[in-house]
Motif scaffolding. Structure first.
Motif, PDB file in Angstrom:
ATOM      1  N   PHE A  92     -50.974 -63.604  -7.339  1.00 53.81           N
ATOM      2  CA  PHE A  92     -51.138 -64.103  -5.967  1.00 53.81           C
ATOM      3  C   PHE A  92     -50.738 -65.574  -5.831  1.00 53.81           C
ATOM      4  N   GLY A  93     -49.930 -66.065  -6.759  1.00 49.04           N
ATOM      5  CA  GLY A  93     -49.541 -67.475  -6.720  1.00 49.04           C
ATOM      6  C   GLY A  93     -48.082 -67.641  -6.378  1.00 49.04           C
ATOM      7  N   GLU A  94     -47.620 -68.888  -6.531  1.00 48.31           N
ATOM      8  CA  GLU A  94     -46.246 -69.199  -6.176  1.00 48.31           C
ATOM      9  C   GLU A  94     -45.767 -70.386  -7.000  1.00 48.31           C
ATOM     10  N   VAL A  95     -44.488 -70.380  -7.332  1.00 47.39           N
ATOM     11  CA  VAL A  95     -43.858 -71.494  -8.033  1.00 47.39           C
ATOM     12  C   VAL A  95     -42.529 -71.779  -7.352  1.00 47.39           C
ATOM     13  N   VAL A  96     -42.124 -73.045  -7.375  1.00 51.75           N
ATOM     14  CA  VAL A  96     -40.831 -73.405  -6.799  1.00 51.75           C
ATOM     15  C   VAL A  96     -39.964 -73.959  -7.915  1.00 51.75           C
ATOM     16  N   VAL A  97     -38.766 -73.420  -8.039  1.00 52.24           N
ATOM     17  CA  VAL A  97     -37.840 -73.887  -9.079  1.00 52.24           C
ATOM     18  C   VAL A  97     -36.523 -74.300  -8.428  1.00 52.24           C
ATOM     19  N   ARG A  98     -35.790 -75.168  -9.119  1.00 56.42           N
ATOM     20  CA  ARG A  98     -34.420 -75.469  -8.720  1.00 56.42           C
ATOM     21  C   ARG A  98     -33.493 -75.087  -9.871  1.00 56.42           C
ATOM     22  N   VAL A  99     -32.324 -74.617  -9.503  1.00 56.39           N
ATOM     23  CA  VAL A  99     -31.358 -74.157 -10.489  1.00 56.39           C
ATOM     24  C   VAL A  99     -30.002 -74.765 -10.155  1.00 56.39           C
ATOM     25  N   ALA A 100     -29.340 -75.339 -11.153  1.00 55.81           N
ATOM     26  CA  ALA A 100     -27.968 -75.832 -10.990  1.00 55.81           C
ATOM     27  C   ALA A 100     -27.040 -74.754 -11.538  1.00 55.81           C
TER      28      ALA A 100
END
Ligand code: C2O
Ligand code: CU
Ligand code: CU
Length: 497
Positions: free
Chosen positions: A460-468
């Protein structure tokens, strides 16, 4: 679907049949390790190193008979050993693998974490090698490939968890230009396995698959609780790979100073002192151990990775997947005359920080578990489906379809992906080829750049990632690294072109 029985639940966790047989009191390997073949000297897998920029090898995935603790076990292994050989490379090297399938099911080979082309004979997850067939892989590492601890394993959809649980995995080391001076380096491939009384691989049940199977016996380099020795004043580098299909490893090492010097990809700018670190399935850590006299135990403490409560009916406390008691993985005996001092740890390069770079696109990927296409909800619990019905595992509502392209990305751009989890179990998300920078997790923004190739999305959670999406074009996959979930459909495709 009917609720899990107490017996099924027991079979799901580390407290497996062995614990049931002794009335649920204690885990059989705690204290009983020697009787089962524990306490032997830690061995290192065979090492194959590149020379003049090339490492060429034949790799056969085949049935093998090995010793697991005090038992004879009939497993599946790469080149007859469990784990397979450690492959040592440098940036710019080429790794050529002639892979032969001597299994009874289709397979293929994935080099987890390597930043290389996903196309053709590269790290192509869509290859399928039929039983009796071979395939020649050609993996070319770029000159600026990050150093680190990586690994290889089969990746044929529908068979991945079975083949890892059977013993098919091995480590890959990419050496850096400026390594940390150490007196000794050890590769520690942690895996788990369940054998029946005759040493055959035990069958897996649908509930175990839905929870993510955890083997009854946890191995380090194929050994049951091996012993390592060192002198005081040494500095060891431990490259730990979590090769378990579903088990999370929360590692502690009592009595020693433990520093984290790398996670998944590259090296940290400076090692950081820790008391514990958690590896989701697929994660790696590089640990520096500055040895101090005494006997220490590398232990996997219990991890709460959620459960199917509310999806499967009744709740019995403590019946989520995973061990309820610490599991001893390895003992380290530090004795003898103190060793001479090792040099200081040179600073690693400052990691790239995508938070300062323009974002070309934002996407949300939702990881969900449902029943027969429907989402979980009140109605499901009273359902009268037969015991054979399986839960669905989806990303953005769809199970894996290798012919469908789910995400189209422009090469050379930075994207921000919000990974959400609308289910009551954790899902460690893995993207092939391009590592992810975690910019926010459940606890808020992540300050120092954190680069991983498996990022846990809590229940029930969330994570934010960035990808190049740099350097390569092509089509590949992202998926839950609880490999049963991946085989059940929790995987999507991304095309960079
Ligand atoms: Cu280690 Cu796609 O997997
Ligand atoms: Cu991978
Ligand atoms: Cu999952």
């Amino acid at each position: 679907m009917s609720p899990l029985t107490r017996r099924q639940l027991l079979a799901l966790g580390a407290a497996g049949a062995g614990a049931a047989a002794v009335g649920g009191a204690g885990l059989w390997w705690t204290g009983g390790g020697e009787a089962l073949g524990g306490g032997r000297g830690l061995v290192q897998p065979e090492v194959l190193s590149a020379a003049d920029g090339l490492l060429e090898l034949d790799l056969a995935a085949a049935p093998a008979t090995v010793r697991v603790g005090a038992r004879t076990a009939h497993v599946r292994a790469f080149n007859g050993s469990l784990p397979g050989p450690t492959l040592r490379l440098r940036p710019g090297d080429t790794l050529r693998v002639a892979m032969t399938n001597r299994l009874e099911a289709p397979t293929n080979l994935h080099v987890h974490g390597l930043h290389i082309s996903p196309e053709g004979h590269g790290d192509n997850p869509f290859v399928s090698i039929a039983p009796g067939e071979s395939f020649d892989y050609d993996f070319a590492l770029p000159e600026d490939h990050p150093p680190g601890t990586y690994w290889y394993h089969p990746h044929r959809h529908g068979h991945v968890a079975d083949q890892l649980a059977a013993g098919l995995y091995g480590a890959i080391v990419v050496e850096g230009p400026d390594p940390v001076p150490v007196t000794r380096e050890r590769v520690l491939v942690v895996s788990d396995i369940t054998l029946d009384a005759s040493g055959e691989l035990a069958a897996v049940s649908p509930p175990e698959q839905m929870m993510g199977r955890e083997g009854e016996t946890v191995l380090v380099n194929g050994q049951v609780r091996p012993a390592a020795t060192a002198a005081p004043g040494e500095r060891e580098l431990w490259r730990v790979v979590n090769a378990c299909p579903a088990r999370f490893l929360r590692l502690t090492l009592d009595g020693q100073t433990l520093r984290l010097s790398g996670r998944d990809v590259g090296r940290l700018p400076a090692p950081r002192e820790i008391t514990e670190v958690t590896l989701a399935p697929g994660n790696r850590v590089e640990l520096l151990v500055d040895t101090r006299g005494g006997t220490s135990t590398l232990t996997a403490a219990p991890v709460d990775r959620g459960s199917m409560d509310g999806m499967m009916g009744g709740r019995t406390p403590g019946d989520g997947p995973g061990n309820d008691e610490p599991i001893e993985l390895l003992t380290l005996e530090v004795t003898g005359a103190p060793a001479g001092a090792v040099g200081p740890v040179p600073a690693g390069p400052a990691p790239r920080d995508l938070r300062g770079e323009p974002v070309a696109a934002r996407r949300t990927l939702d990881f969900a578990m449902g029943m027969d296409g429907g989402m979980m909800g009140g109605g499901m619990m009273g359902s009268t489906r037969g015991p054979g019905s399986m839960m669905t595992f989806t990303i953005n509502g769809e199970p894996f379809d290798e012919d469908r392209t789910d995400q189209r990305v422009a090469p050379g751009t930075v994207e921000e992906w919000t990974l959400t989890n609308s289910s009551p179990m954790d899902h460690p998300m893995h993207l092939h080829v391009w590592p992810m920078q975690v910019v926010a997790d459940g606890d808020g923004d992540v300050d120092t750049p954190l680069w991983l190739d498996v990022v846990n999305i809590p229940a029930f959670g969330e994570v934010v990632v960035r990808v190049a999406f740099d350097d390569f074009s092509g089509r590949t996959v992202y998926h839950c690294h609880i490999l049963d979930h991946e085989d059940l459909g929790m995987m999507g495709t991304v095309e960079v072109r």
